[in-house]
Structures are given as structure tokens and as C-alpha cells.
Motif scaffolding. Structure first.
Motif, PDB file in Angstrom:
ATOM      1  N   LEU A  16       1.585  -5.471  -0.866  1.00 28.60           N
ATOM      2  CA  LEU A  16       0.422  -4.643  -1.205  1.00 28.60           C
ATOM      3  C   LEU A  16      -0.752  -5.522  -1.631  1.00 28.60           C
ATOM      4  O   LEU A  16      -1.477  -5.213  -2.574  1.00 28.60           O
ATOM      5  N   HIS A  17      -0.891  -6.619  -0.908  1.00 29.64           N
ATOM      6  CA  HIS A  17      -1.954  -7.580  -1.220  1.00 29.64           C
ATOM      7  C   HIS A  17      -2.147  -8.459   0.017  1.00 29.64           C
ATOM      8  O   HIS A  17      -1.219  -9.156   0.439  1.00 29.64           O
ATOM      9  N   PHE A  48      -2.888   2.118   5.531  1.00 26.10           N
ATOM     10  CA  PHE A  48      -3.199   1.706   4.161  1.00 26.10           C
ATOM     11  C   PHE A  48      -4.470   2.389   3.668  1.00 26.10           C
ATOM     12  O   PHE A  48      -5.400   2.611   4.443  1.00 26.10           O
ATOM     13  N   HIS A  49      -4.476   2.713   2.377  1.00 22.70           N
ATOM     14  CA  HIS A  49      -5.706   3.089   1.696  1.00 22.70           C
ATOM     15  C   HIS A  49      -6.361   1.817   1.178  1.00 22.70           C
ATOM     16  O   HIS A  49      -5.681   0.951   0.616  1.00 22.70           O
ATOM     17  N   ARG A  54      -8.002  -3.109  -4.034  1.00 20.18           N
ATOM     18  CA  ARG A  54      -6.569  -2.874  -3.897  1.00 20.18           C
ATOM     19  C   ARG A  54      -6.263  -2.183  -2.580  1.00 20.18           C
ATOM     20  O   ARG A  54      -7.144  -1.579  -1.967  1.00 20.18           O
ATOM     21  N   GLU A  56      -3.156   0.434  -0.800  1.00 16.12           N
ATOM     22  CA  GLU A  56      -1.983   1.272  -1.036  1.00 16.12           C
ATOM     23  C   GLU A  56      -1.526   1.841   0.298  1.00 16.12           C
ATOM     24  O   GLU A  56      -2.330   2.065   1.201  1.00 16.12           O
ATOM     25  N   THR A  58      -0.522   4.598   2.880  1.00 13.59           N
ATOM     26  CA  THR A  58      -0.732   6.019   3.098  1.00 13.59           C
ATOM     27  C   THR A  58       0.633   6.686   3.314  1.00 13.59           C
ATOM     28  O   THR A  58       1.669   6.019   3.383  1.00 13.59           O
ATOM     29  N   HIS A  62       4.026   4.737   4.435  1.00  9.70           N
ATOM     30  CA  HIS A  62       5.345   4.821   3.791  1.00  9.70           C
ATOM     31  C   HIS A  62       6.429   5.173   4.813  1.00  9.70           C
ATOM     32  O   HIS A  62       7.514   4.595   4.812  1.00  9.70           O
TER      33      HIS A  62
END
Length: 318
Positions: A16-17, A48-49, A54, A56, A58, A62
Motif C-alpha cells: 500500500l505504498h 486503488f484509491h 496514500r 488504498e 478499492t 480487494h
């Protein structure tokens, strides 16, 4: 959609980075970002959001993670099969081992393997017994090497000769010169131990239980996550410890540690592999190499109970 894009997506989903994922993949951040963008464009959905600095996953992201991981696992399995067809002239072997084994036992074995099969790429991750078991179960390691007993129905295990635990303390400690120590005397000493989940601690506690003693009664003053940290604290006088003779050897040789007169049974190491996954020729070759030094030796049955700790018959060191 390409395998490389899936590999990048999974790395970013785990971290997540973008920058950390890029470092792990040995790529630039811009290349990672471009790969993710190309995958999203080909799928027509955001994975991804982007929330400020950052990211995350979506809902679609997932849902896509396990599918992408499954495709990569199948591709790796196919690559392994093809590598086997080349007669050990190419391929890779992912290993995970507990600290004692990785730092003090496995190195010479891998050096011999590399000499025989220089084109097989080897990778080793170090963890405790619990972490190694999980890595093999989840397919992140082809073989796992652990010190502790493992009860995992999905894994096959092979016992190999290992080491022996020894009770040691700082050479200048108040109990270093005792001529006799009974198992019950351990509860009078301060102890420095590895963390719960380590094979060394598990075997020590199992030996106490086999003698009818409750490990919960030990006075543990420090729990540390590495053998080296444990030995350093013990040498500084923090307390006694029970640790592999392979780990204690240097301190005993230099005189910073003193072995106390209480013996433990010889300990087996275990090689773990997933019972349902393909067992590559590289993995088979490594297993054959490990068995070579013990050829003709008797390995105790894997289901045998730990023998109790006992007093030595003489003060002679082995």
C-alpha cells in the motif's frame, strides 16, 4: 494484462505504498505507477484509491488480489516444471528458516548446493518456527527449516540431525560455578529467553513439561527476538538461558559464557514442504544433500516425545 503487471499490482497491494513496492521490485516508482495505471486501463476499473499521498485498495482491488496471487503462483509452478526439464541447469529455490538454523547450520549446506548447482538461484528468509510454517503453508517458500515440533496437516516434514540445547550463564554470575543443577533449580534463576513462537523456547519448555515442571513458573526477565541478543544479554549478566550449542559455542570458547551442569536431549531439526504442491528437482536435490552427512545414522521417529532434562553423569563437556 501481463504477468509483470500482476506482479507489480500484488506488490503494491501488499505494501500500500508505491515507493516501498518499487524498492522491493527493484524498479523506479514511475515504472510501478505506470504499470498499475496500464493494468487499470486494460481492466477498465480502478484498483486503488489515491487519497492524498496514500493509496488504498478499492472493492475491485480487494477482490482481485487473491486472483492475481493465484495466477502468479501457477506461473511460478509452471516455471519450476520447465526448470526441472532442464536438468537442474536453471531454476530457483525459495527457502525460509528459523534463526538458529539459518545463521549456524544452513550456510554450509547451501554453499555445497551452490557448488553443485550454480545456476539454481537460492533465496533465504529468516523467521521463527511459526513464521516459517506459515510461509510453507501459504506457498511463499518451497522448503522450510524449523527447530520446533510442527502440527500442520497440509505440511510434510522430514527429521534431520540438529543440535543440542545447553544451559549457559555469564562466566562471572553467582551460579556459574555450581557443580550440580537439578531441573527444579531453574526456577530460582533469572532467565533471558527467545520470544514465544521460537523453536528454541518451545523445545526448552517441552523438556520442562516432560520432567513434570511448569514453564510458567520460570522467572523470565527478558524476552528477545534473536539468538545474538539473548547471548549478549546473558554475557552481560542479565540471567541464564537455554540455547543451541551452535549459538553458544563462540561465547564458551572465549570464556564469556559458562555451560552449567544440566543436560538436554539432542534436538532434531525439521524440513517442511507442502504435501500438495509440486516438489521440484531442485528441492529434492537439496534434501538429498542434507541427508548425506547423516547417511547410515538413525533419526528418531518424528512423533517421539521430548526426553526430560537430566543431570549429567560427569562434568566432562562433550
Amino acid at each position: 494484462m501481463t504477468l509483470e503487471q500482476l506482479k507489480v499490482f500484488v506488490a503494491v497491494a501488499r505494501a500500500l505504498h508505491m515507493t516501498r513496492a518499487a524498492e522491493g521490485l527493484h524498479m523506479t516508482q514511475s515504472a510501478v505507477s505506470a504499470s498499475v495505471a496500464a493494468l487499470e486501463a486494460s481492466c477498465g476499473v480502478a484498483l486503488f484509491h489515491r487519497v492524498g499521498r496514500r493509496i488504498e485498495l478499492t472493492e475491485a482491488g480487494h477482490a482481485f488480489v487473491p486472483e492475481a496471487e493465484a495466477v502468479l503462483a501457477r506461473a511460478a509452478a509452471a516455471e519450476t516444471v520447465l526448470a526441472d526439464l532442464s536438468g537442474l541447469r536453471r531454476g530457483r529455490l525459495a527457502l525460509e528458516a528459523s534463526q538458529t538454523i539459518a545463521n549456524y547450520w544452513l550456510g554450509p549446506v547451501l554453499n555445497r548446493f551452490h557448488t553443485l548447482y550454480p545456476d539454481i538461484a537460492l533465496s533465504v528468509v529468516i523467521g521463527n518456527t511459526t513464521q516459517v510454517t506459515a510461509a510453507v503453508r501459504e506457498g511463499n517458500a518451497d522448503l522450510g527449516f524449523v527447530e520446533g515440533e510442527v502440527e500442520e496437516p497440509l505440511l510434510a516434514r522430514t527429521a534431520v540431525p540438529g543440535d543440542r540445547l545447553v544451559l549457559v550463564a555469564a562466566a562471572g554470575s553467582s551460579f556459574a560455578d555450581r557443580r550440580a543443577i537439578a531441573p527444579a533449580d531453574l526456577f530460582e534463576m533469572p532467565f533471558v529467553l527467545r520470544e514465544p513462537g521460537s523453536g528454541t523456547r518451545q523445545v526448552f519448555e517441552d523438556a520442562l513439561k516432560a520432567s513434570g515442571l511448569d514453564p510458567a513458573g520460570l522467572r523470565v526477565v527478558l524476552e528477545l527476538p534473536s539468538n545474538e541478543a539473548v547471548v549478549s544479554a546473558v554475557a552481560a549478566g542479565a540471567g541464564a538461558t537455554v540455547i543451541s550449542d551452535l549459538v553458544a559455542a563462540a561465547g564458551l570458547a572465549t570464556g564469556t559464557l559458562r555451560q552449567l551442569p544440566l543436560t538436554f536431549p539432542a534436538r532434531r531439526f525439521y524440513v517442511l514442504r507442502h504435501a500438495d504442491r509440486y516438489h521440484s528437482r531442485a528441492a529434492q536435490a537439496l534434501m538429498a544433500l542434507i541427508r548425506e552427512p547423516a547417511e547410515g545414522a538413525t533419526i528418531p521417529a518424528t512423533g517421539a516425545a521430548a526426553a526430560p532434562v537430566s543431570r549429567p553423569r560427569s562434568r566432562a563437556r562433550r
